[in-house]
Design an enzyme around this catalytic site. Structure first.
Site, PDB file in Angstrom:
ATOM      1  N   PHE A 124      35.574  36.216  54.237  1.00  0.00           N
ATOM      2  CA  PHE A 124      37.014  36.485  54.215  1.00  0.00           C
ATOM      3  C   PHE A 124      37.326  37.133  52.862  1.00  0.00           C
ATOM      4  CE2 PHE A 124      41.501  35.460  53.848  1.00  0.00           C
ATOM      5  CZ  PHE A 124      41.963  35.594  55.142  1.00  0.00           C
ATOM      6  N   ASP A 196      33.712  27.069  52.176  1.00  0.00           N
ATOM      7  CA  ASP A 196      35.087  27.333  52.589  1.00  0.00           C
ATOM      8  C   ASP A 196      35.196  26.868  54.050  1.00  0.00           C
ATOM      9  OD1 ASP A 196      37.410  28.478  53.637  1.00  0.00           O
ATOM     10  OD2 ASP A 196      37.271  30.276  52.387  1.00  0.00           O
ATOM     11  N   TYR A 221      46.854  25.007  57.519  1.00  0.00           N
ATOM     12  CA  TYR A 221      47.801  25.615  58.477  1.00  0.00           C
ATOM     13  C   TYR A 221      47.110  26.162  59.709  1.00  0.00           C
ATOM     14  CZ  TYR A 221      46.349  29.665  55.672  1.00  0.00           C
ATOM     15  OH  TYR A 221      45.611  30.595  54.995  1.00  0.00           O
ATOM     16  N   LYS A 222      45.769  26.152  59.733  1.00  0.00           N
ATOM     17  CA  LYS A 222      45.052  26.640  60.913  1.00  0.00           C
ATOM     18  C   LYS A 222      44.839  25.456  61.874  1.00  0.00           C
ATOM     19  CE  LYS A 222      43.178  30.558  58.385  1.00  0.00           C
ATOM     20  NZ  LYS A 222      42.120  31.069  57.492  1.00  0.00           N
ATOM     21  N   ARG A 370      40.649  38.461  68.896  1.00  0.00           N
ATOM     22  CA  ARG A 370      40.099  37.159  68.519  1.00  0.00           C
ATOM     23  C   ARG A 370      40.857  36.056  69.249  1.00  0.00           C
ATOM     24  NH1 ARG A 370      40.254  35.004  62.353  1.00  0.00           N
ATOM     25  NH2 ARG A 370      42.421  34.787  62.976  1.00  0.00           N
TER      26      ARG A 370
END
Ligand SMILES: *Cc1c(COP(=O)(O)O)cnc(C)c1O
Length: 411
Positions: A124, A196, A221-222, A370
């Site tokens: 990322f 991560d 938040y995911k 995705r």
């Protein structure tokens, strides 16, 4: 045929009752919980309470009365069991980006004589940007960025590497790395390992302590459903807590913040990673969302997540879409996180048309559609309905409409 298979799977689904704990808008099939988890009912109630009563009525007394001051630790302890960490090693604060800066800076200082930070070229971007920023800050003699391919990680591990920073589940392909094996190989060469967990915390069983991981960061938040921009977390293995010192030495990480000493004395333990005042409203909402996990068995989550991925691939086949959409995720469910990514020339427009048809997934540049599988609130029937809607969009070429070509600010 596929519909009845889906309904059968839903009937046997042990996790199905959890859906009631979420607010999912009517006529929406939400396949994007890997980007932003939906609103837990308890989080909504907490948001109202923290604003109306705690802030509104109780004002500053709430720091003690409602234990606002303890929220970073409380949230950390609720996250810990979800990522396989014993108490006292996880604290909630800031964003992944800021936490990476703290962890990488502190870990580099523990690796005298080594300057290289190794990560993957398709990590990322923020993970790479933070290393770049550190390199500029410290100079290349003290921090050098080394990029490698995901398939080449093990070959790159040698005694010149100070830190290995990896994302456990690739944000595009969903490939799941072997945390246990890679951490062990890195340790054998004296390398400190930072994981991560953005796409693994709440998505699959993570075993930080068992894998002897040194440091980890993740967001809430995911898959953890903490709300947009909810605070992130840091894990520092207990064995490193006395040697590790992060550079953003603010008063909330001081041993006695309310003695207002002019000299900085870090508090013992993972709490030292706090810098400034916690975002109380966001963290209160997050805490309510995290409480949901105490009744969740991560093995059951993993089982349903893998079954959903396999079932969705079957749905695409049944709809004759498997040729149009090239799956770029690993074939084996055990080698994936909780998502699938498909390459399609018109991925962006298709994603927009799908959203209009009530199915929310996301697009990742340059050409990936995705799809996130979130076992707490998604049913197999929804996956089948989503595939049917996709088939309609593709066969009628709805996505060619000009309105679906326009890129929005956030994709
Ligand atoms: C989502 C994500 C982030 C987000 O970082 P923030 O600083 O919290 O915005 C970081 N790393 C990975 C791998 C991600 O998927």
């Amino acid at each position: 045929m596929m519909l009845s298979i889906a309904q059968n799977l839903d009937e046997q689904d042990i996790l199905a009752p959890l859906r009631e704990q979420f607010y999912i808008p009517a006529n929406t099939i939400y396949l994007d919980g890997n980007s932003l988890g939906p609103l837990p009912v308890a989080a909504k109630e907490r948001a109202i309470d923290v604003v109306n009563q705690q802030w509104g009525d109780d004002l500053i007394t709430s720091w003690n009365k409602h234990a606002w001051i303890d929220l970073p630790r409380q949230c950390g302890e609720l996250i810990a069991p979800v990522i396989g960490a014993a108490p006292g090693q996880v604290i909630c604060c800031d964003s992944i980006s800021v936490n990476l800066f703290k962890v990488l800076s502190g870990a580099l200082r523990m690796q005298a004589g080594r300057n290289k930070v190794l990560t993957t070229a398709d990590n990322f971007p923020t993970d790479i940007y933070v290393i770049e920023g550190l390199k500029q800050q410290l100079g290349e003699a003290n921090c050098e960025l080394v990029l490698c391919e995901e398939s080449d990680i093990e070959a790159q591990l040698d005694e010149s590497i100070a830190i290995l920073l990896l994302t456990q589940v690739n944000f595009r392909s969903g490939r799941l790395l072997d945390m246990q094996r890679i951490t062990e190989l890195a340790h054998a060469r004296g390398i400190l390992v930072v994981w991560d967990l953005a796409h693994s915390a709440g998505a699959l069983p993570v075993k930080l302590d068992d894998c002897k991981v040194d440091f980890a960061v993740g967001c809430t938040y995911k898959y953890l459903n903490g709300g947009p921009g909810a605070p992130a977390f840091i894990y520092v293995a207990e064995r490193h807590q006395s040697a590790f010192q992060q550079p953003l030495s603010g008063w909330m990480g001081h041993a006695t913040p309310f003695s207002f000493d002019s000299a900085y004395t870090p508090v013992a333990g993972v709490k030292q990673n706090l810098s400034g005042t916690p975002a109380v409203i966001a963290m209160s909402v997050l805490e309510a969302a995290l409480k949901l996990w105490s009744n969740v068995d991560m093995l059951q989550v993993r089982q349903k997540s893998m079954a959903m991925g396999e079932f969705f691939l079957e749905c695409l086949k049944a709809c004759g879409l498997d040729e149009d959409f090239t799956c770029v995720s690993p074939d084996a469910a055990t080698e994936r996180g909780s998502q699938l990514a498909f390459q399609h020339e018109h991925a962006y427009a298709i994603c927009q048309a799908w959203i209009d048809a009530g199915v929310i997934a996301d697009f990742r540049a340059p050409d990936l559609l995705r799809i996130g599988f979130t076992p707490l609130y998604i049913s197999f029937e929804e996956l089948w309905l989503a595939a049917e809607k996709l088939q309609k969009i593709v066969s009628e070429q709805t996505y060619l409409a000009p309105k679906y070509q326009q890129k929005l600010a956030v994709t």
